[in-house]
Design an enzyme around this catalytic site. Structure first.
Site, PDB file in Angstrom:
ATOM      1  CD  GLU A 149      -2.979  -1.284   2.099  1.00  0.00           C
ATOM      2  OE1 GLU A 149      -2.732  -0.467   3.269  1.00  0.00           O
ATOM      3  OE2 GLU A 149      -3.862  -2.240   2.203  1.00  0.00           O
ATOM      4  CD  GLU A 270      -3.686  -6.223   3.022  1.00  0.00           C
ATOM      5  OE1 GLU A 270      -4.721  -5.468   3.401  1.00  0.00           O
ATOM      6  OE2 GLU A 270      -2.580  -6.089   3.457  1.00  0.00           O
TER       7      GLU A 270
END
Length: 355
Positions: A149, A270
Site C-alpha cells: 500500500e 488483501e
C-alpha cells in the site's frame, strides 16, 4: 532436515497466478510494530500453517516489516530476523503452498513523494538486494511483492506526483531483484498501484514494467461500506446484496480490461469483510468475491488478523491461532466453493447500460 524447493516450472505468470487460487494472510504478525508478537498474536508455528493448508488454502501472504531490524546505517538486516522470515516461508513451502513476502509498514511505505523519492528508492533497493540474495535459489512457489500500500502519509487519494514515485519505485525494485540472478531472473514479482487501490484513477496511473513475470497487486475491501466501514452514520451497512455484487463486477472488469487482457495477471493480495454479526452476509460476500476473482483468473487472499470482536472496526479473523481452530469455517468453505465455480464473464457487453 527440511530442504526448500528450488524448481522453476516455466509457468507463464498468468498460469502461476491462477494456480495460487485462494490465499490467506498471516496478518498483524511479522509486520507488527515491536516484533512478531507485538500486536498480540502468537508466534507463528508450523502447526498453524498446516491447518491453513488442510482447510484448502493454496497461498500464504506473509507481510514483513524490516526497518526495525536494521543493524547499521546501510540498512543491513539482522541475520537472525532474516532466518525467522525464512522459517515462516518454509512453513508454507513445506505444505506445497505459495508464499508471498514483501516490505510492509516500513516507514518508506508512507513516503511516496518527489522530495523523498531518492531516499525511498535507496532504502528499498538495499532491502530487496538482501532479500533477493537470500532467497535467490528458492523455487517459483516463493513470490516477492515490492511493497505494501505505497502512499504519501495518509493520503489515500493521491496525485500524479505520488503515482509517478510509486511507478519509479516498482520499476527500480524489479531491476534490483532481477540483477541478483539465479531463480530471481524469472521469479514472479507483484507490484501495487498507489495504495494498492482498485480505484480507476490509481489503476489507470499504474505503469507496469515490460517483464513477463510480474503481476499487479491490488487490495480491494469493497464495497467499503459493507466490508470495512462500521459507522452507520457514515453509510455503513451489514447486508450484502445486488448493488454490492455490481460494484465487485465493475471493479474486476476494470482490472481485467486494464491489465489481464494485456497479459498482466492480477493478485488480490488483501480483501475481507469485517464482522458485524452478519455471518450469512459475509458468507455470501466471500463466495461471490472468490467466484468473481476466479472468473478472471485472479488469485485472492483473505486478510486474517486473528481478530474476532464484532464491535471492532477491523475484525476479519477466520482462524484462531491460539486454539488452532476455525472460528468461521462457513466463510472458508464459501471462499473455496466460489473459486471452484467461476462465472462466465466472456459475453459481458461493456456498452450495456441496463440489465
Amino acid at each position: 532436515g527440511y530442504t526448500h524447493p528450488t524448481t522453476m516450472r516455466g509457468l507463464s505468470s498468468m498460469d502461476l497466478v491462477k494456480d495460487m487460487k485462494v490465499g490467506w494472510n498471516l496478518g498483524n504478525t511479522l509486520e507488527s510494530k515491536g516484533g512478531e508478537t507485538g500486536w498480540g498474536n502468537p508466534k507463528t508455528s508450523m502447526k498453524m500453517i498446516d491447518e491453513i493448508k488442510k482447510a484448502g488454502f493454496n497461498t500464504v501472504r506473509i507481510p514483513v516489516r524490516w526497518d526495525e531490524n536494521y543493524t547499521d546505517a546501510n540498512d543491513t538486516i539482522n541475520s537472525d530476523y532474516m532466518k525467522r522470515v525464512e522459517i515462516v516461508v518454509n512453513y508454507a513451502l513445506a505444505n506445497d503452498m505459495y508464499a508471498i513476502i514483501n516490505i510492509h509498514h516500513n516507514a518508506i511505505q508512507g513516503e511516496m513523494n518527489a522530495a523523498d523519492e531518492d531516499a525511498v528508492i535507496n532504502e528499498g533497493s538495499l532491502v530487496w538486494k538482501q532479500i533477493a540474495d537470500h532467497f535467490k535459489d528458492y523455487s517459483d512457489k516463493l513470490i516477492f511483492e515490492t511493497i505494501n500500500e505505497p502512499r504519501n502519509e495518509d493520503d489515500w487519494t493521491g496525485k500524479e506526483e505520488y503515482y509517478k514515485v510509486v511507478n519509479d519505485y516498482n520499476a527500480k525494485m524489479l531491476s534490483v531483484i532481477r540483477a541478483t540472478g539465479e531463480n530471481n531472473a524469472k521469479r514472479l514479482v507483484m507490484m501495487p498501484t498507489y495504495c494498492a487501490s482498485s480505484d480507476y484513477a490509481k489503476v489507470s496511473a499504474m505503469g507496469v514494467p515490460n517483464d513477463p513475470n510480474v503481476a499487479v497487486s491490488i487490495h480491494a475491501y469493497i464495497p467499503y461500506n459493507f466490508a470495512m466501514n462500521t459507522d452507520t452514520t457514515k453509510g455503513a451497512y451489514s447486508t450484502f446484496g445486488d448493488v454490492d455484487k455490481a460494484l465487485i463486477d465493475k471493479t474486476f472488469r476494470l482490472l481485467d480490461k486494464t491489465f489481464i487482457k494485456k497479459g498482466i495477471p492480477v493478485v488480490i493480495g488483501e480483501f475481507a469483510a469485517t464482522n458485524k454479526d452478519n455471518l450469512q452476509d459475509r458468507v455470501n460476500y466471500a463466495k461471490y468475491y472468490a467466484q468473481a476473482a476466479a472468473s478472471y483468473g485472479m488469485s485472492c487472499c483473505w486478510w486474517d488478523n486473528n481478530s474476532f470482536d464484532s464491535s471492532g472496526t477491523d475484525s476479519m479473523g477466520l482462524f484462531d491461532r491460539k486454539t488452532l481452530t476455525w472460528v468461521y469455517p462457513e466463510i472458508v468453505q464459501a471462499l473455496l466453493d466460489g473459486y471452484s465455480t467461476p462465472k462466465d464473464v466472456s459475453n459481458y457487453d461493456e456498452n450495456l447500460l441496463f440489465s
